[in-house]
Design an enzyme around this catalytic site. Structure first.
Site, PDB file in Angstrom:
ATOM      1  N   HIS A 189      35.428 116.308 -15.680  1.00 24.27           N
ATOM      2  CA  HIS A 189      34.919 116.164 -17.048  1.00 24.27           C
ATOM      3  C   HIS A 189      35.340 117.282 -17.983  1.00 24.27           C
ATOM      4  O   HIS A 189      35.423 117.090 -19.183  1.00 24.27           O
ATOM      5  CB  HIS A 189      33.411 115.932 -17.036  1.00 24.27           C
ATOM      6  CG  HIS A 189      33.105 114.532 -16.619  1.00 24.27           C
ATOM      7  ND1 HIS A 189      32.813 114.203 -15.323  1.00 24.27           N
ATOM      8  CD2 HIS A 189      33.171 113.360 -17.305  1.00 24.27           C
ATOM      9  CE1 HIS A 189      32.678 112.896 -15.229  1.00 24.27           C
ATOM     10  NE2 HIS A 189      32.884 112.365 -16.419  1.00 24.27           N
ATOM     11  N   ARG A 296      29.907 108.679 -23.765  1.00 25.71           N
ATOM     12  CA  ARG A 296      29.259 109.273 -22.586  1.00 25.71           C
ATOM     13  C   ARG A 296      27.991 109.990 -23.045  1.00 25.71           C
ATOM     14  O   ARG A 296      28.035 111.162 -23.403  1.00 25.71           O
ATOM     15  CB  ARG A 296      30.183 110.288 -21.922  1.00 25.71           C
ATOM     16  CG  ARG A 296      31.378 109.697 -21.199  1.00 25.71           C
ATOM     17  CD  ARG A 296      32.155 110.805 -20.483  1.00 25.71           C
ATOM     18  NE  ARG A 296      33.091 110.301 -19.509  1.00 25.71           N
ATOM     19  CZ  ARG A 296      34.386 110.036 -19.769  1.00 25.71           C
ATOM     20  NH1 ARG A 296      34.880 110.249 -20.953  1.00 25.71           N
ATOM     21  NH2 ARG A 296      35.174 109.585 -18.797  1.00 25.71           N
ATOM     22  N   ARG A 332      27.297 104.027 -23.167  1.00 17.75           N
ATOM     23  CA  ARG A 332      26.942 103.983 -21.749  1.00 17.75           C
ATOM     24  C   ARG A 332      25.623 104.726 -21.556  1.00 17.75           C
ATOM     25  O   ARG A 332      25.449 105.825 -22.069  1.00 17.75           O
ATOM     26  CB  ARG A 332      28.042 104.661 -20.936  1.00 17.75           C
ATOM     27  CG  ARG A 332      27.673 104.770 -19.468  1.00 17.75           C
ATOM     28  CD  ARG A 332      28.814 105.283 -18.667  1.00 17.75           C
ATOM     29  NE  ARG A 332      28.995 106.713 -18.805  1.00 17.75           N
ATOM     30  CZ  ARG A 332      30.000 107.384 -18.240  1.00 17.75           C
ATOM     31  NH1 ARG A 332      30.907 106.723 -17.527  1.00 17.75           N
ATOM     32  NH2 ARG A 332      30.096 108.673 -18.368  1.00 17.75           N
ATOM     33  N   GLU A 431      33.156 100.513 -11.479  1.00 17.82           N
ATOM     34  CA  GLU A 431      33.722 101.747 -10.937  1.00 17.82           C
ATOM     35  C   GLU A 431      33.411 101.892  -9.451  1.00 17.82           C
ATOM     36  O   GLU A 431      33.764 102.875  -8.829  1.00 17.82           O
ATOM     37  CB  GLU A 431      33.242 102.968 -11.737  1.00 17.82           C
ATOM     38  CG  GLU A 431      31.765 103.010 -12.013  1.00 17.82           C
ATOM     39  CD  GLU A 431      31.363 104.094 -13.030  1.00 17.82           C
ATOM     40  OE1 GLU A 431      32.140 105.024 -13.274  1.00 17.82           O
ATOM     41  OE2 GLU A 431      30.248 103.995 -13.563  1.00 17.82           O
ATOM     42  N   ASN A 454      38.345 106.234 -13.177  1.00 17.79           N
ATOM     43  CA  ASN A 454      38.192 107.608 -12.659  1.00 17.79           C
ATOM     44  C   ASN A 454      37.404 107.571 -11.361  1.00 17.79           C
ATOM     45  O   ASN A 454      37.746 108.239 -10.385  1.00 17.79           O
ATOM     46  CB  ASN A 454      37.448 108.489 -13.672  1.00 17.79           C
ATOM     47  CG  ASN A 454      38.147 108.538 -15.008  1.00 17.79           C
ATOM     48  OD1 ASN A 454      39.315 108.178 -15.095  1.00 17.79           O
ATOM     49  ND2 ASN A 454      37.438 108.964 -16.037  1.00 17.79           N
ATOM     50  N   ASP A 455      36.318 106.792 -11.382  1.00 19.12           N
ATOM     51  CA  ASP A 455      35.532 106.673 -10.160  1.00 19.12           C
ATOM     52  C   ASP A 455      36.054 105.580  -9.240  1.00 19.12           C
ATOM     53  O   ASP A 455      36.065 105.742  -8.024  1.00 19.12           O
ATOM     54  CB  ASP A 455      34.059 106.410 -10.508  1.00 19.12           C
ATOM     55  CG  ASP A 455      33.343 107.697 -10.901  1.00 19.12           C
ATOM     56  OD1 ASP A 455      33.574 108.721 -10.229  1.00 19.12           O
ATOM     57  OD2 ASP A 455      32.580 107.692 -11.883  1.00 19.12           O
ATOM     58  N   ARG A 465      37.689 112.994  -6.860  1.00 16.65           N
ATOM     59  CA  ARG A 465      38.497 113.164  -8.072  1.00 16.65           C
ATOM     60  C   ARG A 465      38.587 114.620  -8.528  1.00 16.65           C
ATOM     61  O   ARG A 465      39.391 114.958  -9.388  1.00 16.65           O
ATOM     62  CB  ARG A 465      37.941 112.278  -9.204  1.00 16.65           C
ATOM     63  CG  ARG A 465      36.566 112.678  -9.689  1.00 16.65           C
ATOM     64  CD  ARG A 465      35.925 111.588 -10.530  1.00 16.65           C
ATOM     65  NE  ARG A 465      35.942 111.864 -11.952  1.00 16.65           N
ATOM     66  CZ  ARG A 465      35.279 111.159 -12.868  1.00 16.65           C
ATOM     67  NH1 ARG A 465      34.547 110.113 -12.486  1.00 16.65           N
ATOM     68  NH2 ARG A 465      35.328 111.462 -14.116  1.00 16.65           N
ATOM     69  N   CYS A 502      37.882 102.086 -19.387  1.00 15.59           N
ATOM     70  CA  CYS A 502      37.594 103.346 -20.066  1.00 15.59           C
ATOM     71  C   CYS A 502      37.893 104.537 -19.166  1.00 15.59           C
ATOM     72  O   CYS A 502      37.607 105.673 -19.517  1.00 15.59           O
ATOM     73  CB  CYS A 502      36.159 103.373 -20.565  1.00 15.59           C
ATOM     74  SG  CYS A 502      34.961 103.165 -19.249  1.00 15.59           S
TER      75      CYS A 502
HETATM   76  C1  PEP Z   1      35.094 106.403 -14.918  1.00 11.21           C
HETATM   77  O1  PEP Z   1      34.532 106.613 -13.850  1.00 11.21           O
HETATM   78  O2  PEP Z   1      36.239 105.908 -14.998  1.00 11.21           O
HETATM   79  C2  PEP Z   1      34.453 106.748 -16.190  1.00 11.21           C
HETATM   80  C3  PEP Z   1      34.990 106.409 -17.342  1.00 11.21           C
HETATM   81  O3  PEP Z   1      33.299 107.451 -16.144  1.00 11.21           O
HETATM   82  P1  PEP Z   1      33.214 109.034 -15.896  1.00 11.21           P
HETATM   83  O4  PEP Z   1      34.593 109.590 -16.011  1.00 11.21           O
HETATM   84  O5  PEP Z   1      32.293 109.569 -16.922  1.00 11.21           O
HETATM   85  O6  PEP Z   1      32.671 109.095 -14.511  1.00 11.21           O
HETATM   86 MG    MG Z   2      32.434 107.102 -13.758  1.00 10.30          MG
END
Ligand code: PEP
Ligand code: MG
Length: 571
Positions: A189, A296, A332, A431, A454-455, A465, A502
């Site tokens: 993040h 977020r 979200r 995710e 991302n997840d 990650r 996203c």
């Molecule tokens: C994701 O997991 O792709 C996502 C957009 O959420 P975050 O990166 O906040 O976990």
């Molecule tokens: Mg996520």
């Protein structure tokens, strides 16, 4: 001169002196005081120095970060003047003949555990204040410097082992020209925030803190993931040149700001932005974002010492919705956990925080927190085009429960005479692999999907990650990921719903032709990636991208996919 290689986490080039941001080591030992009066005087002096420092920080916070943050330091100042804390320390120095830092630590520990054990939020906050203030005074007594990123007043590059999202949020863009960290990946993040703040960053260098001294000149090349330490004159000149070229390229992209996003064969896709705070909306509009595809909201809960009230949240959501002037805003609900902690919730440490009690799991259990957020959102819904999405949905039952709570709060608000929009779409993040696999079932119940790669990648590949040692497994272009993404998009379309993405993959130039071919409707990315993506999409044909779909989905490896994309779509 030497060079470190890491992961380019935020594009751009920064050249400035290094500023090391480290948690100081404060080891307090018990010692006999030779002269207790002198020891008391030393204590008074440390208190006085801490007060001067805190006054400055408070002023700065008020100017740069608002009253909320300044109030935290005002509370710290109060603690430093409280005889209930100061007198017992002096008594202890006197009666037990011990050094000031030891007397302070013992006294403060006693108060902290007393306040923490009380079933009273206000007292628990006081415990946090005492802990913070004690750290500052002890640092003065030990002669150790406490770094304070919000007070930086010359151009620097931050060097840290890691940066928490709230550290990142406090960085002053005027002076912090770039940062580099030992650990972290493109989707941690702090990296995501660096992109939205347009601060060049290289993460995961492994050795930044062990090889860069305070004050050394450093170049952070976020385009190629390089960090140059103590560069020669020629190297500096070469990077100044590279920076100018990049700035020219950005000026070219900027011409597309008011253009629609259409492919060569006139197909429109939506380019949306990911934001963390209402302030980010400015960047979305300046970069030609057609929507907010992911807000977020957890950042509203971070960098403070208590939950935001319904009113504070209402103001934040209202501001984003009104500033976006009717363009879609996907909000979200709270996604706390993983690398986003909320210390004041006092949740037990977990072995696997990314797999633990987080996001919707926490919201369904701690319903007060969830319902407060939903009420704030519903009340703000009349100010724009709101869509609500739930994070980390793993089962249909979780979605149904979350939706039922949302509808209950809506009904209650309407019964009390409040106005709530009737056209709020309700969707989910995809995710977790179970949800991607079951997308056909979900598609019958949700209004939209937003794929959180991302997840999704970390859970599908079982590769953290945040961990650069397994980053070779973090493979967005692995056919396994592409097949899951395809399943989700097809399931949505079959039910007449839309599918967005996203995760960071949505703004990746290598992924964009693939995602276009898989039929993705909405691409949501860091605001700064929107114009490059628009420029790229203008040169692609959707029909051609779609014609390669089956071929790509039947490939065996990431490498095969990547070479195919490069050969076919990159000229
Ligand atoms: C994701 O997991 O792709 C996502 C957009 O959420 P975050 O990166 O906040 O976990
Ligand atoms: Mg996520």
């Amino acid at each position: 001169m030497s060079k470190l290689s890491g992961i380019g986490a935020s594009a751009g080039i920064a050249i400035a002196k290094a500023y090391r941001l480290e948690e100081p080591v404060l080891t307090v030992e018990k010692k006999a005081a030779a002269d207790t009066a002198a020891e008391s005087a030393r204590f008074d002096e440390a208190i006085a120095k801490s007060k001067i420092e805190l006054e400055k920080i408070k002023e700065h916070a008020l100017k740069e970060l608002g009253k909320d943050k300044a109030d935290i330091f005002a509370a710290h100042l109060l603690v430093l003047s409280d005889p209930e804390l100061l007198n017992p320390v002096k008594d202890k120095i006197q009666s037990e003949n011990v050094n000031a830092e030891f007397a302070l630590k013992e006294t403060s520990d006693m108060f902290v555990s007393m306040f923490e054990s009380m079933d009273n939020e206000y007292m628990k906050e006081r415990a946090a204040d005492i802990r913070d203030v004690t750290k500052r005074v002890i640092a003065h007594l030990l002669g150790v410097e406490i770094p304070n990123p919000s007070m930086i007043s010359e151009e620097v590059v931050i060097i840290a082992e890691d940066l928490t999202p709230s550290d990142t949020a406090q960085l002053n863009r005027q002076f912090v020209k770039g940062f580099t960290t030992d650990i972290g990946g493109r989707t941690s993040h702090s990296a995501i925030m660096a992109r939205s703040m347009e601060i060049p960053a290289v993460v995961g260098t492994k050795e930044a803190t062990s090889s860069i001294k305070n004050g050394t000149l450093v170049i952070v090349d976020g385009l190629d993931g390089d960090v140059i330490i103590d560069p020669s004159k020629e190297t500096i000149a070469a990077y100044v040149d590279k920076k100018e070229k990049y700035d020219l390229q950005k000026a070219e992209w900027a011409k597309l700001v008011n253009e629609p996003t259409v492919t060569k064969d006139s197909q429109h896709v939506e380019l949306a932005a990911n934001i963390g705070t209402p302030k980010d909306v400015k960047g979305v509009l300046e970069n030609g974002g057609e929507a907010v595809g992911l807000y977020r909201t957890e950042f509203l809960y971070m960098g403070r010492d208590q939950l935001p009230t319904e009113e504070e949240q209402f103001e934040a959501y209202k501001s984003v919705l009104s500033d976006m002037k009717g363009k879609p805003v996907v909000v979200r609900t709270l996604d706390i956990g993983g690398d986003k902690e909320l210390p004041y919730l006092k949740l037990p440490k977990e072995m696997n925080p990314f797999l633990g009690f987080r996001a919707i799991r926490l919201c369904l259990e701690e319903q007060d927190i969830f319902r407060t957020q939903l009420r704030a959102l519903l009340r703000a819904s009349t100010f724009g085009n709101l869509k609500i999405m739930f994070p980390m949905i793993a089962t249909v039952a979780e979605f149904r429960q979350a939706k039922a709570i949302l509808l209950e709060e809506k009904q209650k608000l309407q019964d009390s005479g409040a106005e709530v929009s009737d056209s709020i779409e309700i969707g989910i993040m995809v995710e977790i692999p179970s949800t991607a696999v079951m997308a056909d079932v979900f598609a019958k119940e949700v209004d939209f999907f937003s794929i959180g790669t991302n997840d999704l990648i970390q859970y599908t590949m079982a590769a953290d990650r945040m961990n650069e040692r397994v980053s070779y497994l973090y493979q967005p272009y692995n056919p396994a990921i592409l097949r899951l993404v395809s399943l989700v998009i097809e399931a949505a379309h079959k039910e007449g719903k839309w599918a967005g993405m996203c995760g960071e993959m949505a703004g990746d130039p290598l992924a964009i032709p693939l995602l276009l071919g898989l039929g993705l409707d909405e691409f949501s990315m860091s605001a700064t990636s929107i114009l490059p993506a628009r420029s790229q999409l203008k040169q692609l044909s959707k029909e051609e991208a779609v014609s390669f779909k089956e071929k790509v989905l039947s490939m065996s490896t990431t490498e095969e996919v990547v070479s195919f994309v490069k050969e076919t779509f990159m000229v």
